[in-house]
Design a protein around this motif. Structure first.
Motif, PDB file in Angstrom:
ATOM      1  N   SER A  49     -10.305 -84.423  10.927  1.00  5.47           N
ATOM      2  CA  SER A  49      -9.275 -83.399  11.063  1.00  5.47           C
ATOM      3  C   SER A  49      -9.501 -82.604  12.344  1.00  5.47           C
ATOM      4  CB  SER A  49      -9.297 -82.458   9.859  1.00  5.47           C
ATOM      5  OG  SER A  49     -10.484 -81.686   9.862  1.00  5.47           O
ATOM      6  N   VAL A  50      -8.436 -81.995  12.803  1.00  7.33           N
ATOM      7  CA  VAL A  50      -8.528 -81.145  13.986  1.00  7.33           C
ATOM      8  C   VAL A  50      -9.561 -80.051  13.754  1.00  7.33           C
ATOM      9  CG1 VAL A  50      -7.251 -79.446  15.361  1.00  7.33           C
ATOM     10  CG2 VAL A  50      -6.207 -81.653  14.829  1.00  7.33           C
ATOM     11  N   SER A  51      -9.581 -79.489  12.551  1.00  4.05           N
ATOM     12  CA  SER A  51     -10.535 -78.408  12.266  1.00  4.05           C
ATOM     13  C   SER A  51     -11.979 -78.881  12.295  1.00  4.05           C
ATOM     14  CB  SER A  51     -10.220 -77.746  10.921  1.00  4.05           C
ATOM     15  OG  SER A  51     -10.326 -78.664   9.866  1.00  4.05           O
ATOM     16  N   GLU A  52     -12.221 -80.157  12.098  1.00  5.42           N
ATOM     17  CA  GLU A  52     -13.571 -80.710  12.216  1.00  5.42           C
ATOM     18  C   GLU A  52     -13.920 -81.016  13.668  1.00  5.42           C
ATOM     19  OE1 GLU A  52     -16.026 -81.222   9.934  1.00  5.42           O
ATOM     20  OE2 GLU A  52     -14.772 -80.180   8.476  1.00  5.42           O
ATOM     21  N   LEU A  53     -12.927 -81.349  14.472  1.00  2.00           N
ATOM     22  CA  LEU A  53     -13.164 -81.697  15.874  1.00  2.00           C
ATOM     23  C   LEU A  53     -13.330 -80.473  16.769  1.00  2.00           C
ATOM     24  CD1 LEU A  53     -10.590 -84.615  16.260  1.00  2.00           C
ATOM     25  CD2 LEU A  53     -13.073 -84.806  16.087  1.00  2.00           C
ATOM     26  N   ILE A  57      -7.637 -68.881  14.218  1.00  2.00           N
ATOM     27  CA  ILE A  57      -6.990 -68.714  15.517  1.00  2.00           C
ATOM     28  C   ILE A  57      -5.544 -69.178  15.427  1.00  2.00           C
ATOM     29  CG2 ILE A  57      -9.139 -69.042  16.802  1.00  2.00           C
ATOM     30  CD1 ILE A  57      -8.035 -71.855  17.569  1.00  2.00           C
ATOM     31  N   ALA A  58      -4.739 -68.710  16.343  1.00  2.63           N
ATOM     32  CA  ALA A  58      -3.365 -69.171  16.480  1.00  2.63           C
ATOM     33  C   ALA A  58      -3.252 -69.867  17.831  1.00  2.63           C
ATOM     34  CB  ALA A  58      -2.397 -67.995  16.407  1.00  2.63           C
ATOM     35  N   VAL A  59      -2.627 -71.024  17.848  1.00  2.00           N
ATOM     36  CA  VAL A  59      -2.436 -71.771  19.097  1.00  2.00           C
ATOM     37  C   VAL A  59      -0.948 -72.044  19.281  1.00  2.00           C
ATOM     38  CG1 VAL A  59      -4.732 -72.818  19.050  1.00  2.00           C
ATOM     39  CG2 VAL A  59      -2.814 -74.023  18.018  1.00  2.00           C
ATOM     40  N   LEU A  60      -0.569 -72.255  20.513  1.00  2.00           N
ATOM     41  CA  LEU A  60       0.822 -72.592  20.808  1.00  2.00           C
ATOM     42  C   LEU A  60       1.130 -73.995  20.295  1.00  2.00           C
ATOM     43  CD1 LEU A  60       1.037 -71.187  24.437  1.00  2.00           C
ATOM     44  CD2 LEU A  60       1.917 -70.147  22.330  1.00  2.00           C
ATOM     45  N   PRO A  61       2.394 -74.250  19.984  1.00  2.00           N
ATOM     46  CA  PRO A  61       2.766 -75.573  19.461  1.00  2.00           C
ATOM     47  C   PRO A  61       2.328 -76.730  20.365  1.00  2.00           C
ATOM     48  CG  PRO A  61       4.593 -74.053  19.216  1.00  2.00           C
ATOM     49  CD  PRO A  61       3.529 -73.342  20.017  1.00  2.00           C
ATOM     50  N   GLU A  62       2.379 -76.542  21.667  1.00  2.00           N
ATOM     51  CA  GLU A  62       1.981 -77.611  22.592  1.00  2.00           C
ATOM     52  C   GLU A  62       0.498 -77.948  22.445  1.00  2.00           C
ATOM     53  OE1 GLU A  62       3.088 -75.906  26.300  1.00  2.00           O
ATOM     54  OE2 GLU A  62       5.221 -76.267  25.999  1.00  2.00           O
ATOM     55  N   LEU A  63      -0.338 -76.923  22.310  1.00  2.00           N
ATOM     56  CA  LEU A  63      -1.769 -77.159  22.122  1.00  2.00           C
ATOM     57  C   LEU A  63      -2.022 -77.798  20.762  1.00  2.00           C
ATOM     58  CD1 LEU A  63      -4.713 -77.021  22.913  1.00  2.00           C
ATOM     59  CD2 LEU A  63      -4.732 -74.611  22.202  1.00  2.00           C
ATOM     60  N   HIS A  64      -1.305 -77.357  19.747  1.00  2.00           N
ATOM     61  CA  HIS A  64      -1.467 -77.952  18.421  1.00  2.00           C
ATOM     62  C   HIS A  64      -1.151 -79.440  18.462  1.00  2.00           C
ATOM     63  CE1 HIS A  64      -0.093 -78.818  14.194  1.00  2.00           C
ATOM     64  NE2 HIS A  64      -1.351 -78.453  14.042  1.00  2.00           N
ATOM     65  N   ALA A 106      -1.292 -81.386  21.084  1.00  2.00           N
ATOM     66  CA  ALA A 106      -2.340 -82.055  21.858  1.00  2.00           C
ATOM     67  C   ALA A 106      -3.580 -82.283  21.000  1.00  2.00           C
ATOM     68  CB  ALA A 106      -2.694 -81.230  23.096  1.00  2.00           C
ATOM     69  N   LEU A 107      -3.920 -81.318  20.161  1.00  2.00           N
ATOM     70  CA  LEU A 107      -5.075 -81.485  19.270  1.00  2.00           C
ATOM     71  C   LEU A 107      -4.826 -82.585  18.241  1.00  2.00           C
ATOM     72  CD1 LEU A 107      -5.937 -77.716  18.772  1.00  2.00           C
ATOM     73  CD2 LEU A 107      -7.365 -79.411  19.951  1.00  2.00           C
ATOM     74  N   LEU A 108      -3.616 -82.638  17.707  1.00  2.00           N
ATOM     75  CA  LEU A 108      -3.268 -83.716  16.774  1.00  2.00           C
ATOM     76  C   LEU A 108      -3.337 -85.072  17.469  1.00  2.00           C
ATOM     77  CD1 LEU A 108      -0.258 -82.088  14.883  1.00  2.00           C
ATOM     78  CD2 LEU A 108      -2.576 -82.474  13.987  1.00  2.00           C
ATOM     79  N   ASP A 109      -2.839 -85.127  18.708  1.00  2.00           N
ATOM     80  CA  ASP A 109      -2.903 -86.374  19.487  1.00  2.00           C
ATOM     81  C   ASP A 109      -4.351 -86.774  19.740  1.00  2.00           C
ATOM     82  OD1 ASP A 109      -0.132 -86.318  19.543  1.00  2.00           O
ATOM     83  OD2 ASP A 109      -0.009 -85.593  21.609  1.00  2.00           O
ATOM     84  N   TYR A 110      -5.192 -85.786  20.053  1.00  2.00           N
ATOM     85  CA  TYR A 110      -6.609 -86.068  20.291  1.00  2.00           C
ATOM     86  C   TYR A 110      -7.245 -86.640  19.037  1.00  2.00           C
ATOM     87  CZ  TYR A 110     -11.317 -85.623  22.141  1.00  2.00           C
ATOM     88  OH  TYR A 110     -12.573 -85.901  22.587  1.00  2.00           O
ATOM     89  N   ALA A 111      -6.945 -86.047  17.894  1.00  2.00           N
ATOM     90  CA  ALA A 111      -7.490 -86.552  16.627  1.00  2.00           C
ATOM     91  C   ALA A 111      -7.038 -87.989  16.386  1.00  2.00           C
ATOM     92  CB  ALA A 111      -7.073 -85.646  15.472  1.00  2.00           C
ATOM     93  N   GLY A 112      -5.812 -88.306  16.778  1.00  2.00           N
ATOM     94  CA  GLY A 112      -5.311 -89.671  16.639  1.00  2.00           C
ATOM     95  C   GLY A 112      -6.059 -90.645  17.532  1.00  2.00           C
TER      96      GLY A 112
END
Length: 75
Positions: free
Chosen positions: A45-49, A19-26, A28-34
């Motif tokens: 990793s984001v791909s695992e979450l 999938i392709a996501v917008l930079p803002e969502l990307h 947010a996903l990195l922040d969530y993983a943190g």
């Protein structure tokens, strides 16, 4: 031969999606993983979450669950 009490297991082979996501969502996903790593003390990793996030979202959507149940009953 008669059937076992345990039914045949469903297909468990993972399906890979790209999938392709917008930079803002990307971000947010990195922040969530943190935050996940801070809360649970384990990095994922984001791909695992994402699969767990999607499964949780779908499981909590009552309208979707009802529609899916209706569709399955009619087929």
């Amino acid at each position: 031969m008669s059937e076992l009490k345990l039914p045949r297991l469903p297909d468990r082979k993972p399906v890979k999606l790209t999938i392709a996501v917008l930079p803002e969502l990307h971000q947010a996903l990195l922040d969530y993983a943190g935050v996940y790593a801070e809360v649970y003390g384990e990095e994922e990793s984001v791909s695992e979450l994402i699969p767990a996030m999607l499964a949780g979202f779908l499981a909590s959507d009552r309208v979707f669950a009802k529609a899916r149940k209706t569709d399955r009953a009619s087929s």
